[in-house]
Design an enzyme around this catalytic site. Structure first.
Site, PDB file in Angstrom:
ATOM      1  N   ASP A   7      69.681  46.726  31.464  1.00 56.09           N
ATOM      2  CA  ASP A   7      68.491  46.931  32.277  1.00 56.09           C
ATOM      3  C   ASP A   7      68.689  46.131  33.569  1.00 56.09           C
ATOM      4  OD1 ASP A   7      65.795  47.605  32.955  1.00 56.09           O
ATOM      5  OD2 ASP A   7      65.187  45.614  32.302  1.00 56.09           O
ATOM      6  N   ASP A   9      65.853  44.964  36.322  1.00 56.33           N
ATOM      7  CA  ASP A   9      64.848  43.949  36.636  1.00 56.33           C
ATOM      8  C   ASP A   9      64.558  43.081  35.415  1.00 56.33           C
ATOM      9  OD1 ASP A   9      64.729  45.182  39.133  1.00 56.33           O
ATOM     10  OD2 ASP A   9      63.051  46.460  38.543  1.00 56.33           O
TER      11      ASP A   9
END
Ligand SMILES: [Zn+2]
Length: 185
Positions: A7, A9
């Site tokens: 991922d 952020d």
């Protein structure tokens, strides 16, 4: 081929409840880019899968997202790290697309692009439950990091079975690189 799906952020860069809308707002988490470099050196290809509903909400446009990713790639290259590909979902939750996590669409796209099965030990690292759910559905081994929304995600519980928890990406990568390589069955 060794592959890992991250991922963005809250895993690679600092998260913000106000969204990351410009290159200036993209700030790496300490040690995350160096951790990607260690993965590369160990033969891993590193792919990012990220929900970017700020586009659907009109908070930023594709040009801004491209500029943010150019900054991320440049910062990575400065420490010898390479991100092979960035898959993103530009949709909002009510668009009902197949790519927005917790759906597994981006993971299936990654598997197709790299011609690899995600079952058999491909790790995915996220800070939100939906990251881990999407990866788990697609057959990945889910790793939660406590950066970004990770602390809150950990407190809420309900993590997919077998989820491993590490303080940050650097610690997760240290573990991954010490682990004996599992042979896909
Ligand atoms: Zn989508």
């Amino acid at each position: 081929m060794k592959l890992i799906i991250l991922d963005r952020d809250g895993v690679i860069n600092q998260d913000s409840d106000a969204f990351i809308k410009s290159p200036d707002e993209w700030q790496p988490i300490r040690g995350s880019l160096e951790a990607i470099a260690r993965l590369n050196q160990a033969g891993y290809r590193v792919v990012v899968a990220t929900n970017q509903s700020g586009i659907a909400r009109g908070l930023f446009d594709m040009q801004a997202l491209t500029a943010i990713h150019q900054k991320m790639n440049s910062a990575a290259q400065l420490v010898g790290a390479e991100i092979d590909a960035i898959f993103f979902c530009p949709h909002a939750a009510d668009d009902n697309c197949d790519c927005r996590k917790p759906k597994a669409g981006m993971f299936h796209d990654i598997a197709r692009r790299f011609d690899i099965s995600l079952r058999g030990g491909v790790v995915t690292v996220g800070d939100s439950l939906r990251d881990l759910q999407a990866g788990f559905i697609a057959g990945c081994a889910p790793y939660l990091v406590l950066t970004g929304k990770g602390e809150k995600t950990c407190e809420k519980g309900g993590l997919p079975p077998g989820t491993l928890i590490y303080p940050d990406l650097s610690a997760a990568v240290d573990f991954i690189l010490k682990k004996p390589v599992e042979l896909a069955v």
